[in-house]
Each structure stands twice: as structure tokens, then as C-alpha cells.
Design an enzyme around this catalytic site. Structure first.
Site, PDB file in Angstrom:
ATOM      1  CG  ASN A  11      19.343   5.422   5.275  1.00  0.00           C
ATOM      2  OD1 ASN A  11      19.169   6.213   4.352  1.00  0.00           O
ATOM      3  ND2 ASN A  11      20.115   4.349   5.173  1.00  0.00           N
ATOM      4  CE  LYS A  50      18.200   1.700   3.808  1.00  0.00           C
ATOM      5  NZ  LYS A  50      18.411   0.274   3.858  1.00  0.00           N
ATOM      6  CG  HIS A 107      24.048   2.557   4.367  1.00  0.00           C
ATOM      7  ND1 HIS A 107      23.632   1.539   3.547  1.00  0.00           N
ATOM      8  CD2 HIS A 107      23.174   2.608   5.389  1.00  0.00           C
ATOM      9  CE1 HIS A 107      22.527   1.005   4.060  1.00  0.00           C
ATOM     10  NE2 HIS A 107      22.227   1.634   5.172  1.00  0.00           N
ATOM     11  CD  GLU A 127      21.131  -0.036   1.424  1.00  0.00           C
ATOM     12  OE1 GLU A 127      20.846   1.156   1.261  1.00  0.00           O
ATOM     13  OE2 GLU A 127      20.499  -0.780   2.210  1.00  0.00           O
ATOM     14  CD  GLU A 133      22.711   0.657   9.305  1.00  0.00           C
ATOM     15  OE1 GLU A 133      21.526   0.873   9.580  1.00  0.00           O
ATOM     16  OE2 GLU A 133      23.213   0.938   8.206  1.00  0.00           O
ATOM     17  N   GLY A 144      17.089  -4.530   6.081  1.00  0.00           N
ATOM     18  CA  GLY A 144      15.994  -4.724   5.142  1.00  0.00           C
ATOM     19  C   GLY A 144      15.499  -6.155   5.042  1.00  0.00           C
ATOM     20  CB  SER A 183      15.224  -5.667  10.621  1.00  0.00           C
ATOM     21  OG  SER A 183      15.498  -6.069   9.286  1.00  0.00           O
TER      22      SER A 183
HETATM   23  P1  PGA Z   1      16.278  -1.246   7.611  1.00  0.00           P
HETATM   24  O1  PGA Z   1      17.550  -0.396   7.069  1.00  0.00           O
HETATM   25  O2  PGA Z   1      15.817  -0.581   8.886  1.00  0.00           O
HETATM   26  O3  PGA Z   1      15.286  -1.167   6.514  1.00  0.00           O
HETATM   27  O4  PGA Z   1      16.784  -2.633   7.871  1.00  0.00           O
HETATM   28  C1  PGA Z   1      18.497   0.144   7.945  1.00  0.00           C
HETATM   29  C2  PGA Z   1      19.577   0.865   7.192  1.00  0.00           C
HETATM   30  O5  PGA Z   1      19.968   0.424   6.101  1.00  0.00           O
HETATM   31  O6  PGA Z   1      20.087   1.910   7.650  1.00  0.00           O
END
Ligand code: PGA
Length: 253
Positions: A10, A12, A96, A98, A167, A173, A213
Site C-alpha cells: 500500500n 499510500k 483502510h 486512514e 490491520e 505506521g 508495521s
Molecule cells: P505500515 O502500514 O506497514 O506502514 O504500518 C500498513 C497499512 O496501513 O496498510
């Protein structure tokens, strides 16, 4: 029951057109032709066409990070799943964290998106996961059950076009990856929720990816859990140096 693992990147709101195209080429050749795993990438909308051209000839699937829940009309700034399909997109990420927690998307909106994306013949990767305060209050399973109700939109026969990404919001993140035990416990619950919504046969087949992560150092252990069928990777999917070890963490890769 064998479920082909999926490793997904992803991207982003990152990368330039040139960097996204180069990364697509690198992933396409790193992925090669592998029957033991599948690979998806989710660039930002404006890079989709460039990435598509750079993935050509590979079996990497092209994904969009979101779509709107209407086919067409006066929705300035939004993108229809039919438009995505028309430009060669295979799969769309929906719900997601976000989108849910930064952009305020509701369960009902996400469910409508799932319905239309499947109608537009896209695959759907539905993201679910609890916030830290929900986990601490013992509400994780309740939150998952509520978010998983979007699966009620999946008509019989279309379930093989749906995957789930668990997730936990506190792991995204942050570097605070879930332990393999925590991931397994949540994935088992997600599988129970798939069964509750779509029946046990679908639940046995549907891939559930872990996200939050994931890196080259923790991927193999997470993927060794019985209900962890892949990884949705954010930060560590942005360079081939970090992403290739995650692809390689799939057993037998
Ligand atoms: P990350 O993000 O691997 O940076 O924690 C995962 C995601 O948001 O899909």
C-alpha cells in the site's frame, strides 16, 4: 485448506510518477512467476496507469486505494469503481483505517463501496481493525464484528473476489507490530466473522492478510500463523530493498 498467500504493498500518498514506475518494474521482476504467492500493489490514483504499464507481463495485480460508491454522476473529485476497472485495475482497497479514522468513512459507506466495487467486477480487499482504546476496553472482537458486516453485501458466488486485511490501528505506521499470537487470535475471530456472514466454506477459503508495521524481519513469523494468509505492507513496501525480503518470507519462496 491451502490458501495462496498474498503480499500487498500500500503505497499510500507516496512516490513520484518516476519512482512508482521504477518500483513497479522492480517488483514485477522480483515477483517473477511464483505459484506459491500472489503480489498486489496499491499506488495512488494518478500513478495507476504508469504502474500498470510497468507491471505488464508480470502476474502482479494492480490495486487502487479507494473508490466511490456510485457508478457515475455529480461527485466532484471522486472515482467510480467502473472507471478503475476500465483502466485495467484489478482490485480495490476499501475501509483502510486512514479512510475510516482520518477521512471519517462510516461502516455503511464502506459496505456500499464493497457492493458497487464487486458489481464493477473488481476484487475487494476490505480492511478492518481496532483502535488502541478499543483493544484496551476489551472491544476488539465487537469492533471486528461490526466492521465485518460489510460482507453482507457480498452476493453468493462473488466471495472468491474478496480478501480481508486485519490491520490494528495501533500497529499502522508505528513500528508496534502485533505479536504473532495477537495477530493469530484476531485473524481467527475474523475468520469466525466471515463464517457468520458468508458461511463456513467461504471462511475456509478467504485470505486474511495482516497489516501494521510488517517488515522483512517480522514477516516470516507472522505468516507462519495458521490464519495469517499474507501481509498488507505500508512503509516497507516503498523500496524494493525493504519489500523483497517480505515477498521472500512466504514459505518456499
Ligand atoms: P505500515 O502500514 O506497514 O506502514 O504500518 C500498513 C497499512 O496501513 O496498510
Amino acid at each position: 485448506m491451502s490458501r495462496t498467500p498474498i503480499i500487498a504493498g500500500n503505497w499510500k500518498m507516496h512516490l513520484t510518477k518516476r519512482k512508482a514506475s521504477a518500483l513497479a518494474r522492480e517488483i514485477a521482476s522480483a515477483q517473477g512467476v511464483r505459484s506459491n504467492r500472489r503480489c498486489y500493489v496499491f499506488p495512488t490514483y494518478v500513478h495507476l496507469d504508469h504502474v500498470r504499464r510497468n507491471l505488464r507481463g508480470s502476474d502482479v495485480k494492480l490495486g487502487a486505494q479507494n473508490c466511490w460508491h456510485k457508478k457515475e454522476g455529480a461527485y466532484t473529485g471522486e472515482i467510480s469503481p467502473y472507471m478503475l476497472r476500465d483502466m485495467g485495475v484489478d482490485v480495490v482497497l476499501l475501509g483502510h483505517s486512514e479512510r475510516r479514522h482520518v477521512l471519517g468513512e462510516s461502516d455503511a459507506l464502506i459496505a456500499d463501496k464493497v457492493k458497487l466495487a464487486l458489481k464493477a467486477k473488481l476484487e475487494v480487499m476490505l480492511c478492518v481493525g481496532e483502535k488502541i482504546e478499543e483493544r484496551e476496553a476489551g472491544l476488539t472482537f465487537e469492533v471486528l464484528a461490526r466492521q465485518m458486516k460489510a460482507l453482507k453485501m457480498v452476493k453468493p458466488g462473488l466471495a472468491d473476489r474478496v480478501t480481508i486485511a486485519y490491520e490494528p490501528v495501533w500497529a499502522i505506521g508505528t513500528g508496534a507490530v502485533a505479536t504473532p499470537e495477537i495477530a493469530q487470535e484476531a485473524h481467527a475471530e475474523v475468520r469466525r466473522q466471515i463464517a457468520a456472514n458468508l458461511g463456513p466454506d467461504v471462511a475456509a477459503k478467504m485470505q486474511i492478510l495482516y497489516g501494521g508495521s510488517v517488515t522483512g524481519s517480522n514477516a516470516a513469523e507472522l505468516l507462519s500463523q495458521p490464519d495469517v494468509d499474507g501481509a498488507l505492507v505500508g512503509g516497507a513496501s516503498l523500496t524494493i530493498d525493504k519489500f523483497a525480503p517480505i515477498l521472500a518470507a512466504v514459505q518456499g519462496a
